[in-house]
Design an enzyme around this catalytic site. Structure first.
Site, mmCIF file in Angstrom:
data_model
loop_
_atom_site.group_PDB
_atom_site.id
_atom_site.type_symbol
_atom_site.label_atom_id
_atom_site.label_comp_id
_atom_site.label_asym_id
_atom_site.label_seq_id
_atom_site.Cartn_x
_atom_site.Cartn_y
_atom_site.Cartn_z
ATOM 1 N N MET A 58 46.975 41.120 35.757
ATOM 2 C CA MET A 58 46.071 42.065 36.451
ATOM 3 C C MET A 58 44.974 42.482 35.483
ATOM 4 O O MET A 58 45.282 42.977 34.408
ATOM 5 C CB MET A 58 46.900 43.298 36.840
ATOM 6 C CG MET A 58 46.395 44.106 37.998
ATOM 7 S SD MET A 58 46.507 43.251 39.569
ATOM 8 C CE MET A 58 48.225 42.784 39.591
ATOM 9 N N HIS A 59 43.724 42.232 35.834
ATOM 10 C CA HIS A 59 42.665 42.630 34.897
ATOM 11 C C HIS A 59 41.348 42.984 35.574
ATOM 12 O O HIS A 59 40.416 43.408 34.908
ATOM 13 C CB HIS A 59 42.411 41.512 33.888
ATOM 14 C CG HIS A 59 41.671 40.338 34.480
ATOM 15 N ND1 HIS A 59 42.281 39.454 35.331
ATOM 16 C CD2 HIS A 59 40.388 39.947 34.378
ATOM 17 C CE1 HIS A 59 41.403 38.535 35.705
ATOM 18 N NE2 HIS A 59 40.234 38.811 35.145
ATOM 19 N N ARG A 60 41.247 42.806 36.896
ATOM 20 C CA ARG A 60 39.946 43.041 37.548
ATOM 21 C C ARG A 60 39.611 44.537 37.514
ATOM 22 O O ARG A 60 40.484 45.382 37.773
ATOM 23 C CB ARG A 60 39.977 42.604 39.010
ATOM 24 C CG ARG A 60 40.265 41.172 39.177
ATOM 25 C CD ARG A 60 39.144 40.415 39.842
ATOM 26 N NE ARG A 60 39.462 39.014 39.698
ATOM 27 C CZ ARG A 60 38.793 38.160 38.933
ATOM 28 N NH1 ARG A 60 37.715 38.554 38.288
ATOM 29 N NH2 ARG A 60 39.165 36.913 38.830
ATOM 30 N N ARG A 68 41.844 44.487 28.596
ATOM 31 C CA ARG A 68 41.210 45.516 29.430
ATOM 32 C C ARG A 68 42.273 46.400 30.093
ATOM 33 O O ARG A 68 42.162 47.627 30.134
ATOM 34 C CB ARG A 68 40.355 44.845 30.524
ATOM 35 C CG ARG A 68 39.808 45.811 31.550
ATOM 36 C CD ARG A 68 39.254 45.076 32.755
ATOM 37 N NE ARG A 68 37.944 44.502 32.542
ATOM 38 C CZ ARG A 68 36.790 45.171 32.661
ATOM 39 N NH1 ARG A 68 36.787 46.426 33.002
ATOM 40 N NH2 ARG A 68 35.639 44.570 32.452
#
Ligand code: UD1
Length: 363
Positions: A202-204, A237
């Site tokens: 998960m990084h968006r 992130r």
């Protein structure tokens, strides 16, 4: 023919590898420019080593920054590299800032641009990648698509037919190439992943930058982890946002970013994958592993219509969907996702170059 490949961020590297390999086999002169958009060993150099890509000839070392600052740095530094190198084609991959920035520079200097992974659209301009895709495809002289729907989309947008070539999915080349050595990492064994496990990435910004959304994602993943092992190699992130928001997992096993063969070892036998990555939507379809994508849309609809991917818009339903896992054993591999796309990229470039020479030499 001389090719200049531009890469910058983690998802670019498995796309470059098979094209570069096919270029070497065809005896083509090639230069690799790394913009330095990703720079940590775990996000960059490690992938070059694992994928057998030679170290970049030039690193622009642009680092992180706002979209404008990062893009501007790439534009400025890439112009000098391009003027020095004088290639016939600039090859850009995917949809990251480096892809768009290099396309702008090359187009303005009159150097032909080929876009590998052209024609993908989410129709969601809140995604920075969608803007990168639109600009890159408008400027590119050769549009190499991973699926037929992408070719159709480019036709619908008015791109000339002779610029659009379906080549299939280059990332699947890397997947097939690396799969035989994935088990050597013993990643699944070390982490006791027995086929009932779930792999998460998960990084968006849409999932991790908004505290309320990130809290809801954490809650939904913890719910799944009540019943089964959930491993989550975390993008920098995401770990930064978790720290800033004082969030931590109790049951989910959070890890530092892992390498490419390790990731394949974890994913190939998984019960399911939960992600917002573009690449994993495709890799799970190629492997026949169910994929739950935490997004409202996807630029890769073929992973839904033909593959194993499902969009999850309501986080409250995620744990139940993963439990039922309705896509298990379903789905098929789309056409051209066969391990030979890199060779078709080089063939398309050779054909386009020959046609250009004919035009130049025509009476
Ligand atoms: C970028 C791409 C995205 C892709 C993702 C894959 C764009 C617009 N975004 O997003 O499409 O899916 O890469 O990873 O091009 N950082 C590090 N080390 C690194 C790189 C980044 O710690 O090597 C951290 C920095 O704090 C940085 C943050 O991660 O600010 C985000 O990096 P950035 O390249 O801006 O965007 P990604 O989220 O990685």
């Amino acid at each position: 023919m001389k090719l200049l490949h531009v890469v910058g961020a983690r998802p670019n590297f498995p796309k470059l590898a098979p094209v570069h390999r096919a270029g070497v086999a065809a005896g083509i002169e090639q230069v690799v420019v790394h913009t330095g958009q990703h720079y940590d060993d775990a996000m960059s150099d490690r992938f070059f080593r694992e994928l057998g890509i030679p170290a970049p000839d030039i690193n622009l070392e642009v680092g992180s920054g706002s979209h404008a600052a990062q893009t501007a740095r790439i534009i400025e530094r890439f112009e000098a590299a391009l003027l020095d190198t004088q290639p016939d084609w600039v090859v850009v991959y995917g949809d990251v800032n480096s892809t768009m920035a290099a396309s702008i520079v090359a187009s303005k200097l009159g150097v032909k641009v080929v876009h590998v992974e052209a024609g993908l659209r989410s129709d969601d301009r809140a995604m920075p990648e969608e803007i990168n895709r639109l600009i890159t495809d408008r400027l590119a002289d050769l549009l190499l698509t991973p699926s037929h729907d992408a070719s159709e989309r480019l036709r619908a947008e008015g791109e000339p037919e002779h610029e659009i070539v379906f080549v299939g999915n280059v990332m699947v080349d890397s997947l097939f190439h690396t799969l035989p050595i994935a088990a050597d990492t013993k990643f699944a064994e070390r982490h006791k992943l027995d086929g009932t496990h779930v792999v998460v990435t998960m990084h968006r910004p849409s999932n991790v930058d908004d505290p309320e959304r990130l809290r809801a994602v954490v809650k939904a993943l913890e719910e799944i982890a009540r019943d089964r092992t959930v491993i989550f190699p975390m993008h920098p992130r995401t770990s930064a946002r978790m720290r800033e928001m004082g969030l931590a997992f109790e049951r989910v096993r959070a890890l530092d970013p892992i390498g490419y063969p390790e990731m394949l070892d974890a994913v190939r036998g998984a019960w399911a994958v939960v992600t917002d990555s573009g690449g994993l939507q495709e890799e799970t379809t190629a492997l026949g592993v169910p994929c739950f994508t935490l997004r409202d849309n996807t630029e890769r609809p073929v992973t839904i219509t033909e593959g194993t991917n499902v969009l999850v818009k309501d986080l409250g339903t995620l744990a139940d969907l993963v439990k039922v896992n309705a896509m298990r054993g379903k789905g098929s591999r789309p056409e051209g996702w066969d391990g030979k796309a890199g060779e078709r990229v080089i063939a398309a470039l050779q054909k386009a170059s020959a046609e250009l020479r004919e035009v130049v030499h025509a009476p």
